[in-house]
Design an enzyme around this catalytic site. Structure first.
Site, PDB file in Angstrom:
ATOM      1  N   ASP A   1       3.464  15.192  15.674  1.00  0.00           N
ATOM      2  CA  ASP A   1       3.792  15.152  14.248  1.00  0.00           C
ATOM      3  C   ASP A   1       2.495  15.057  13.439  1.00  0.00           C
ATOM      4  O   ASP A   1       2.369  14.236  12.528  1.00  0.00           O
ATOM      5  CB  ASP A   1       4.723  13.973  13.953  1.00  0.00           C
ATOM      6  CG  ASP A   1       5.300  14.033  12.541  1.00  0.00           C
ATOM      7  OD1 ASP A   1       5.231  15.109  11.902  1.00  0.00           O
ATOM      8  OD2 ASP A   1       5.797  12.998  12.061  1.00  0.00           O
TER       9      ASP A   1
ATOM     10  N   ALA B   1       9.417   5.793   5.730  1.00  0.00           N
ATOM     11  CA  ALA B   1      10.836   6.012   5.950  1.00  0.00           C
ATOM     12  C   ALA B   1      11.515   4.751   6.479  1.00  0.00           C
ATOM     13  O   ALA B   1      12.711   4.556   6.315  1.00  0.00           O
ATOM     14  CB  ALA B   1      11.016   7.161   6.925  1.00  0.00           C
ATOM     15  N   TYR B   2      10.741   3.871   7.125  1.00  0.00           N
ATOM     16  CA  TYR B   2      11.353   2.703   7.758  1.00  0.00           C
ATOM     17  C   TYR B   2      11.052   1.392   7.044  1.00  0.00           C
ATOM     18  O   TYR B   2      11.482   0.337   7.480  1.00  0.00           O
ATOM     19  CB  TYR B   2      10.915   2.614   9.226  1.00  0.00           C
ATOM     20  CG  TYR B   2      11.500   3.746  10.021  1.00  0.00           C
ATOM     21  CD1 TYR B   2      12.781   3.649  10.556  1.00  0.00           C
ATOM     22  CD2 TYR B   2      10.805   4.926  10.189  1.00  0.00           C
ATOM     23  CE1 TYR B   2      13.344   4.697  11.249  1.00  0.00           C
ATOM     24  CE2 TYR B   2      11.353   5.982  10.881  1.00  0.00           C
ATOM     25  CZ  TYR B   2      12.626   5.866  11.415  1.00  0.00           C
ATOM     26  OH  TYR B   2      13.179   6.910  12.091  1.00  0.00           O
ATOM     27  N   GLY B   3      10.325   1.450   5.983  1.00  0.00           N
ATOM     28  CA  GLY B   3      10.041   0.208   5.275  1.00  0.00           C
ATOM     29  C   GLY B   3       8.706   0.265   4.560  1.00  0.00           C
ATOM     30  O   GLY B   3       8.035   1.289   4.522  1.00  0.00           O
TER      31      GLY B   3
ATOM     32  N   VAL C   1       4.803  -0.752   3.586  1.00  0.00           N
ATOM     33  CA  VAL C   1       3.546  -1.093   4.252  1.00  0.00           C
ATOM     34  C   VAL C   1       2.766  -2.019   3.327  1.00  0.00           C
ATOM     35  O   VAL C   1       2.474  -1.670   2.183  1.00  0.00           O
ATOM     36  CB  VAL C   1       2.707   0.170   4.570  1.00  0.00           C
ATOM     37  CG1 VAL C   1       1.417  -0.219   5.299  1.00  0.00           C
ATOM     38  CG2 VAL C   1       3.504   1.156   5.406  1.00  0.00           C
TER      39      VAL C   1
ATOM     40  N   LYS D   1       3.158  -2.951   8.701  1.00  0.00           N
ATOM     41  CA  LYS D   1       4.235  -1.986   8.472  1.00  0.00           C
ATOM     42  C   LYS D   1       5.567  -2.583   8.889  1.00  0.00           C
ATOM     43  O   LYS D   1       5.770  -2.923  10.053  1.00  0.00           O
ATOM     44  CB  LYS D   1       3.930  -0.726   9.293  1.00  0.00           C
ATOM     45  CG  LYS D   1       4.856   0.430   9.079  1.00  0.00           C
ATOM     46  CD  LYS D   1       4.271   1.666   9.763  1.00  0.00           C
ATOM     47  CE  LYS D   1       5.277   2.796   9.837  1.00  0.00           C
ATOM     48  NZ  LYS D   1       4.716   3.988  10.478  1.00  0.00           N
TER      49      LYS D   1
ATOM     50  N   ILE E   1       0.813  -1.212   0.000  1.00  0.00           N
ATOM     51  CA  ILE E   1       0.000   0.000   0.000  1.00  0.00           C
ATOM     52  C   ILE E   1       0.854   1.273   0.000  1.00  0.00           C
ATOM     53  O   ILE E   1       0.429   2.340  -0.415  1.00  0.00           O
ATOM     54  CB  ILE E   1      -1.008   0.001   1.189  1.00  0.00           C
ATOM     55  CG1 ILE E   1      -2.081   1.099   1.041  1.00  0.00           C
ATOM     56  CG2 ILE E   1      -0.317   0.168   2.526  1.00  0.00           C
ATOM     57  CD1 ILE E   1      -3.119   0.822   0.031  1.00  0.00           C
ATOM     58  N   GLY E   2       2.073   1.171   0.452  1.00  0.00           N
ATOM     59  CA  GLY E   2       2.919   2.369   0.452  1.00  0.00           C
ATOM     60  C   GLY E   2       4.294   2.097   1.024  1.00  0.00           C
ATOM     61  O   GLY E   2       4.616   0.979   1.452  1.00  0.00           O
TER      62      GLY E   2
HETATM   63  N1  LIG Z   1      -2.909   1.371   8.341  1.00  0.00           N
HETATM   64  C1  LIG Z   1      -2.760   1.799   7.100  1.00  0.00           C
HETATM   65  N2  LIG Z   1      -3.743   1.653   6.208  1.00  0.00           N
HETATM   66  C2  LIG Z   1      -3.598   2.107   4.946  1.00  0.00           C
HETATM   67  N3  LIG Z   1      -2.495   2.728   4.482  1.00  0.00           N
HETATM   68  C3  LIG Z   1      -1.484   2.902   5.330  1.00  0.00           C
HETATM   69  C4  LIG Z   1      -1.540   2.454   6.674  1.00  0.00           C
HETATM   70  N4  LIG Z   1      -0.370   2.775   7.283  1.00  0.00           N
HETATM   71  C5  LIG Z   1       0.368   3.398   6.358  1.00  0.00           C
HETATM   72  N5  LIG Z   1      -0.274   3.467   5.184  1.00  0.00           N
HETATM   73  C6  LIG Z   1       0.208   4.106   3.966  1.00  0.00           C
HETATM   74  O1  LIG Z   1       1.501   3.610   3.705  1.00  0.00           O
HETATM   75  C7  LIG Z   1       2.382   4.663   3.352  1.00  0.00           C
HETATM   76  C8  LIG Z   1       3.604   4.623   4.216  1.00  0.00           C
HETATM   77  O2  LIG Z   1       3.210   4.673   5.573  1.00  0.00           O
HETATM   78  P1  LIG Z   1       4.235   4.899   6.734  1.00  0.00           P
HETATM   79  O3  LIG Z   1       3.469   5.129   7.987  1.00  0.00           O
HETATM   80  O4  LIG Z   1       5.276   3.847   6.765  1.00  0.00           O
HETATM   81  O5  LIG Z   1       4.904   6.178   6.178  1.00  0.00           O
HETATM   82  P2  LIG Z   1       5.529   7.339   6.902  1.00  0.00           P
HETATM   83  O6  LIG Z   1       4.479   8.392   7.101  1.00  0.00           O
HETATM   84  O7  LIG Z   1       6.729   7.720   6.158  1.00  0.00           O
HETATM   85  O8  LIG Z   1       5.820   6.700   8.291  1.00  0.00           O
HETATM   86  P3  LIG Z   1       7.051   6.962   9.166  1.00  0.00           P
HETATM   87  O9  LIG Z   1       6.914   8.391   9.506  1.00  0.00           O
HETATM   88  O10 LIG Z   1       6.872   6.037  10.309  1.00  0.00           O
HETATM   89  O11 LIG Z   1       8.190   6.654   8.293  1.00  0.00           O
HETATM   90  C9  LIG Z   1       1.595   5.939   3.469  1.00  0.00           C
HETATM   91  O12 LIG Z   1       1.264   6.361   2.175  1.00  0.00           O
HETATM   92  C10 LIG Z   1       0.359   5.601   4.212  1.00  0.00           C
HETATM   93  O13 LIG Z   1      -0.737   6.301   3.707  1.00  0.00           O
END
Ligand SMILES: Nc1ncnc2c1ncn2[C@@H]1O[C@H](COP(=O)(O)OP(=O)(O)OP(=O)(O)O)[C@@H](O)[C@H]1O
Length: 703
Positions: free
Chosen positions: A540, A397-399, A401, A432, A393-394
């Site tokens: 944040d 920064a850490y991997g 999802v 994630k 789905i996306g």
């Molecule tokens: N529970 C979820 N359901 C649907 N999409 C999700 C979910 N969690 C994350 N995503 C999608 O996956 C992508 C990456 O999410 P993630 O939280 O890893 O990114 P991030 O904002 O860079 O997080 P982090 O700040 O922890 O690195 C985003 O586009 C987010 O919309």
């Protein structure tokens, strides 16, 4: 009336601004990739945070309760010109909020404080989508075009309890053009588009899926949702994401974000998009993920209760119970039982820290070898509990999802659907992956992991909350361990995040409807209030961290930089120092070196910026620093000299009354002096929010 700073207060404010200016000189390197820990003030890394946390605990035992200043001011409004819209160049900081706890004497040696961050320069939305924040930047013509004639409609809340606002004053109006032709509305609200998105066109597949999703209730309990569809009322606004009925009710019709075929991740060419009915062939990566083992003690196994009971009976782990009992003895009695971080969380922190530490120490012998069978008996695999991976789905920064899907037996279909997204007999979860970044020390990684999980898990379970979990907090269900890292199992939000929604709206030229943005704002504020009520500030808040269910239920996610400002053993609120978050959403006081600030009030500022971003379709400013951002400087100047800000003055709403109330709230949110800023509680009590119809019914009518 909006509040701004009075003449006699100016010197103090000037000093602060000067300080923020001088600090801004030194902040340059703060958010560079892998930038080292700041030595003074500002963000610190997790290790420093830990030291600070211990100090804090000692200090906490003797310190007096700190209270927020509640002074509010009133000021006149004038008109002024707005500066140029900035192109976005934002950043983000990360922190760990916990350290492992070795003993429990006296005040628990709980280190749940996120005081810290080391910065990394990062495009705010630098992910696989190639999505750029610049896409949200747009001009101001759209705002001018929205200035149209209005006709009356009851767009207010059913709740008339806002005392001083008599019903005779509720001359709510709705934009005539909006009622007539939604397409025209879209055109007239169109925002200038800049930049483009490399995210593949999601529509072809998601459109067909969308109708399925729309027909079902969002994941939050149906009793908490206001019911619109049964009402026979004329549809007056119909945009891609929003439908407004003549009687003032609305529905959100958010699209479903497509998944990317898992194999594309490995560089294989696969068909884009996915089918919810089909599972993809497992490959090595998938197997690694699916065999991930939970790190949660079995007592935490709250779902799949039947299976859990069988395991409990057959494979009872006495050691776990003994450890629990021993740990419980040493923990003092809480004074603040509503805090999200209480006795249970403390025990869990200890267990997780130990397990994560053990895992790091034994990284040469991954869990899938010899010990895997033993572990698997004590716990469950990701596949067993949450199903198989069906796509990506996306990327964060850490991997990556990913989404996993589990078929449930007919007998289980009545199961609590608040857990995650459910279609028919299938449950979908987001998974994630979390791996240490580059040269990130394992200890720091472990701290960050524990922090994010404990905060999210506790908040989303609502265990310490009288009213139960909030519908606006993303459920964090499990923490599991793979061969080479960890995974968090989350509630799946198929409609993606607010950032993507705004980007799409901007791209299609539709913008968001004012009542749509107000509904989202009310949900956001309620979610944040819930966090604050339980001792956690998010720190944040930004569109990327707000996810949606197709029915428009907003979910606050990503607690990686959250701050525990009050644990179950503390009555006072703990302030923090150092800038945390993404520049456009960070409150100005965070940039003042060595300045302690109330994390709840920075959340409030961020909510204000998010709201304006939803309304305007672009950022308010790049960063709230006078010498770094001319738009912010212009805002400060206009407020000082004209007591109003042109951007707020030009915002239009369907209701003139609501527009006035909203404007007043915006002036109260954007107080650069935090002592004068409105609190989330007060915002929710404002006539603006009280008159906002929301998709979620909050038990407390004041919300
Ligand atoms: N529970 C979820 N359901 C649907 N999409 C999700 C979910 N969690 C994350 N995503 C999608 O996956 C992508 C990456 O999410 P993630 O939280 O890893 O990114 P991030 O904002 O860079 O997080 P982090 O700040 O922890 O690195 C985003 O586009 C987010 O919309």
């Amino acid at each position: 009336m909006p509040q701004i700073i009075s003449e006699e207060e100016k010197p103090e404010v000037d000093n602060e601004l000067k300080r923020s200016r001088s600090f801004s000189q030194s902040i340059k390197g703060l958010f560079k990739p892998g930038s080292p820990t700041r030595k003074t003030g500002g963000p610190t890394d997790a290790t420093n945070g830990a030291g600070k946390n211990s100090d804090r605990l000692k200090k906490l035992a003797v310190s007096k309760e700190q209270e927020l200043g509640g002074k509010r001011h009133e000021a006149a409004q004038n008109r002024a010109g707005d500066g140029n819209r900035p192109k976005m160049n934002a950043l983000k900081t990360h922190t760990g909020a916990f350290t492992s706890i070795k003993n429990h004497t006296g005040i628990p040696e709980f280190a749940g404080l996120s005081l810290s961050s080391h910065g990394q320069a990062r495009n705010p939305k630098e992910n696989s989508n190639g999505t750029s924040q610049e896409s949200l930047v747009s001009g101001e013509e759209a705002a001018k075009k929205r200035n149209r004639k209005a006709i009356p409609i009851d767009a207010g809340n059913d709740d008339d309890s806002d005392g001083d606002e008599s019903s005779s004053r509720r001359e709510n109006t709705i934009d005539e053009e909006l009622c007539k032709d939604p397409r025209e509305v879209r055109r007239s609200q169109s925002l200038q588009r800049k930049g483009s998105f490399s995210r593949q066109d999601y529509r072809s597949r998601s459109m067909s899926l969308n109708s399925r999703y729309r027909s079902r209730s969002p994941t939050f309990s149906a009793s908490n949702l206001t019911q619109h569809s049964e009402r026979h009322s004329k549809l007056v606004v119909n945009t891609e994401t929003f439908q407004l009925y003549e009687d003032g009710h609305h529905e959100h019709t958010l699209k479903v974000t497509p998944l990317v075929h898992d194999s594309q991740e490995d560089g294989h060419k696969g068909k884009p998009g996915f089918s919810l009915s089909g599972f993809f062939k497992s490959h090595k990566d998938g197997e690694n993920l699916e065999s991930a083992l939970s790190l949660l003690p079995r007592s935490r196994y709250e779902f799949h209760k039947r299976l859990s009971r069988i395991w409990d009976e057959e494979l009872g782990d006495e050691n776990d119970d003994k450890d629990d009992a021993q740990a419980g003895k040493d923990i003092p009695t809480p004074v603040n039982p509503e805090a999200a971080i209480g006795v249970e969380e403390l025990k869990l922190i200890n267990k997780l820290s130990k397990r994560i530490h053990d895992t790091s120490a034994k990284s040469a012998t991954p869990v899938t070898s010899g010990n895997a069978e033993v572990m698997a008996k004590k716990t469950y695999t990701l596949c067993e509990k949450y199903g198989k991976s069906i796509g990506v789905i996306g990327h964060g920064a850490y991997g990556t999802v990913k989404v996993v899907c589990k078929m449930i037996a007919p007998s289980e279909e009545e199961r609590d659907i608040t857990e995650t997204y459910k279609v028919g007999n299938k449950l979908y979860y987001a998974v994630k992956e979390l791996k240490p970044k580059g040269d990130e020390p394992k200890e720091k990684f472990g701290t960050r992991l524990t922090s994010e999980f404990i905060i999210g898990h506790s908040l989303s379970r609502g265990q310490n909350s009288k009213e139960g979990p909030s519908p606006n907090i993303l459920r964090m269900l499990d923490l599991m361990q793979t061969n080479d890292g960890f995974v968090e199992v989350l509630e799946f939000c198929p409609s993606g995040d607010l950032y993507s929604l705004l980007s799409r709206a901007s791209r299609s030229g539709s913008g968001l409807h004012p009542l749509e943005t107000d509904c989202f704002m009310k949900q956001l504020l309620n979610g944040v209030q819930y966090m604050h009520d339980h001792g956690i500030a998010h720190c944040d808040l930004k569109p990327e961290n707000l996810l949606f269910q197709p029915g428009g239920i907003l979910k606050i996610a990503d607690f990686g930089t959250s701050c525990v400002f009050q644990t179950a053993w503390e009555k006072q609120v703990h302030f923090q120092t150092g800038a945390v978050g993404s520049e456009p959403y960070v409150a100005p006081e965070e940039f003042i070196e060595n300045r302690e600030y109330d994390p709840r009030l920075v959340d409030c500022w961020s909510c204000g910026v998010i709201y304006c971003t939803m309304v305007l379709g672009h950022y308010l400013w790049k960063v709230p620093l006078l010498d770094k951002d001319s738009v912010y400087a212009s805002f400060v100047e206009q407020i000082r000299t004209k007591k109003e800000y042109a951007v707020f003055e030009e915002m239009r709403h369907v209701s003139t009354d609501i527009n006035r109330y909203r404007k007043s709230c915006l002036y109260n949110i954007f107080q650069w002096h935090p002592d004068r800023r409105i609190s989330i509680d007060k915002l929710l009590q404002s006539p603006w929010m009280k008159r906002t119809r929301c998709c979620v019914f909050y038990k407390d009518h004041s919300r």
